[in-house]
Motif scaffolding. Structure first.
Motif, PDB file in Angstrom:
ATOM      1  N   GLY A  74      39.228  63.678  21.104  1.00 36.98           N
ATOM      2  CA  GLY A  74      38.648  63.521  20.329  1.00 36.98           C
ATOM      3  C   GLY A  74      40.178  63.386  18.824  1.00 36.98           C
ATOM      4  O   GLY A  74      39.281  62.976  18.073  1.00 36.98           O
ATOM      5  N   TYR A  84      32.839  64.498  23.609  1.00 39.37           N
ATOM      6  CA  TYR A  84      33.720  64.146  22.301  1.00 39.37           C
ATOM      7  C   TYR A  84      33.092  62.241  22.644  1.00 39.37           C
ATOM      8  O   TYR A  84      32.136  61.667  21.459  1.00 39.37           O
ATOM      9  N   GLU A  85      33.039  61.562  23.764  1.00 45.07           N
ATOM     10  CA  GLU A  85      32.615  60.467  23.903  1.00 45.07           C
ATOM     11  C   GLU A  85      31.219  59.775  23.347  1.00 45.07           C
ATOM     12  O   GLU A  85      30.441  59.249  23.019  1.00 45.07           O
ATOM     13  N   ARG A  87      29.795  61.087  19.715  1.00 40.99           N
ATOM     14  CA  ARG A  87      31.251  59.382  18.840  1.00 40.99           C
ATOM     15  C   ARG A  87      30.301  58.475  19.352  1.00 40.99           C
ATOM     16  O   ARG A  87      29.929  58.084  18.380  1.00 40.99           O
ATOM     17  N   ILE A 126      33.752  56.079  13.303  1.00 37.70           N
ATOM     18  CA  ILE A 126      34.879  56.942  13.923  1.00 37.70           C
ATOM     19  C   ILE A 126      35.255  56.854  12.274  1.00 37.70           C
ATOM     20  O   ILE A 126      35.582  56.338  11.967  1.00 37.70           O
ATOM     21  N   TYR A 180      32.859  68.665  15.799  1.00 42.69           N
ATOM     22  CA  TYR A 180      32.722  67.510  15.330  1.00 42.69           C
ATOM     23  C   TYR A 180      32.040  67.704  13.866  1.00 42.69           C
ATOM     24  O   TYR A 180      30.770  68.072  13.600  1.00 42.69           O
TER      25      TYR A 180
END
Length: 482
Positions: A157, A185-186, A189, A199, A318
């Motif tokens: 990320g 992460y994906e 996101r 993003i 994040y």
């Protein structure tokens, strides 16, 4: 330039020695060490920094990137309780500060995010000519030594715009090797994107809105925190004209003469050297400045916790930054109008709550610029951290620009480590509304696919259909200081 004299005071007040310096800096935090570094570049100038904390360069609670929050319950941290907060359940909140060479940079979350362009431009709008994003941007890059992420970090990320970063400054920044890998992460996101939050490829480009993995003040390759001491003091600590003196500044002494402009002239500093002693202050007013200690803004912090179906290991820096349209949607226009007509009343409320230390007229001008930043220039006004640790899923969130204003003061006959801190959380009720909207968005996030699939069955602190009254009670009961 007339040199300053430092008087060394023992706890019974007797002068034991004195030294002469050209500059004396009270406190070895980030600002103090930057000043010491730059001033002592001139070998003909003697610089002293007076700091009560110790050299903690080998303390793992400082250096270890994964130990954020560990230091808060140790002697590394000052812990200052606030006065009771009548608009937040009448409770006291604790403010933390770093008690070390390096100041609070030794215990903070290592976040490296500059802010929105328009916020810096507002400094100039307030009368500070030349202080704007474009004039400061080269210095942001000059101070920084950014480490480009590895391919593995990019897959986890990490993203950046090389044009927004410097690579030869004293402060190391970048992404830690401990970024969590895998699909988390994906998943996160995508869930934020499904809520309309894009993003952000680099939060340091002057546009903060969106979801990102934020860079940190870390020396990635050494695997340690890049605090202010490591960045600005350690490389120059052998300069013979730079001294670090352990002690607590007691007072500035003043010359009997005045400058050609009629201003008072400082000619010395007194400080205490005995460890463990407290100093009480019977202060004599030299210049009447009622605004000193006023206009304190703090950002009430809230958390929502959920049980998870995973066992996460690694760091998850994040962050999601939102503006007024993300929080209020179509209601933004009407809320802009209703809050604008309230600015005058808010200014009177804050001025009255702080005993008129800052006039309603000045506050209204500040509020008008803040309102323009929020509703016209669309700066980000709330931050939400998304955290996965073990089987725990957490949203930590706070508003960024409260209208409420408080104060911090040293009280006569009180010890220096017992200041009166009063952030006046939620004095202006619009702040509570912003906090509530940010919390609802965080709650909505965990109910959005694909991250929803990671939430295990359980009873959250607030149901998805919680009323505004239930939310308000939760916020007042659980809010903390940032």
């Amino acid at each position: 330039m007339k040199p300053l004299y430092l008087e060394f005071l023992l706890h019974w007040g007797a002068v034991s020695a004195s030294e002469t310096f050209d500059y004396v800096i009270a406190g070895a935090g980030t600002c103090g060490l930057v000043l010491a570094n730059r001033l002592s570049e001139n070998p003909n100038v003697r610089v002293a920094v007076v700091e009560v904390g110790n050299d903690e360069r080998h303390n793992p609670n400082v250096t270890d990137i994964t130990r954020f929050t560990y230091a808060l319950s140790t002697p590394l941290a000052w812990q200052y309780p606030s006065v009771p907060q009548p608009w937040a359940g009448n409770k006291s909140v604790v403010f933390f500060g770093g008690k070390a060479i390096g100041g609070t940079s030794t215990i903070n979350g290592m976040t490296y995010i500059r802010g929105d362009k328009a916020e810096f431009d507002a400094w100039e709008a307030l009368g500070n000519e030349g202080w704007n994003w474009n004039s400061l941007y080269p210095y942001f890059k000059k101070v920084e030594r950014f480490t480009h992420p590895t391919a593995a970090q990019v897959a986890s990320g990490a993203s950046y715009d090389a044009k927004a970063h410097g690579d030869s400054g004293p402060l190391r920044t970048g992404f830690p090797f401990q970024l969590i890998n895998g699909t988390l992460y994906e998943t996160i996101r995508t869930s934020w994107r499904n809520l309309g939050l894009p993003i952000n490829p680099d939060v340091n480009s002057g546009d903060v809105r969106g979801f990102s993995v934020w860079p940190q003040t870390v020396d990635r390759d050494a695997g340690v925190r890049a605090d202010a001491a490591r960045a600005f003091l350690h490389p120059v600590e052998d300069r013979p004209n730079l001294s670090i003196i352990q002690g607590a500044v007691k007072k500035i002494t003043w010359s009997d003469s005045v400058s050609t402009c009629g201003n008072s002239i400082a000619d010395g500093v007194e400080y205490l050297t005995t460890k463990g002693e407290t100093a009480t202050y019977g202060l004599e007013t030299k210049i009447e400045l009622p605004g000193v200690g006023e206009n304190l803004q703090d950002q009430p912090l809230l958390s929502l916790l959920y049980p998870g179906k995973l066992n996460a290991s690694g760091l998850t820096p994040y962050a999601t930054f939102t503006n007024v349209h993300d929080l209020f949607g179509r209601d933004s226009v009407s809320i802009a109008a209703s809050t604008k007509v309230s600015l005058s009343q808010w200014a009177r409320t804050v001025s009255d709550a702080n005993n008129g230390a800052i006039s309603p007229q000045i506050l209204e001008r500040l509020f008008a610029i803040q309102h323009d930043l929020i509703f016209t220039r669309n700066i980000t006004i709330a931050e939400t951290l998304t955290v996965a640790s073990g089987a725990q899923l957490v949203s930590v969130f706070w508003l960024l620009l409260p209208f409420s204003r408080g104060s911090v003061h040293i009280k006569p006959s009180r010890a220096i480590e017992e200041p009166d801190i009063d952030p006046k959380f939620f004095l202006i009720d619009f702040d509570l509304d912003l906090e509530l909207r940010t919390g609802r968005l965080a709650q909505q996030f965990w109910d959005t696919e694909p991250v929803k699939a990671l939430v295990a069955p359980g009873e959250p602190a607030l149901a998805n259909n919680a009323s505004e009254a239930e939310w308000a009670a939760y916020i007042r009961k659980t809010c903390l200081s940032t």
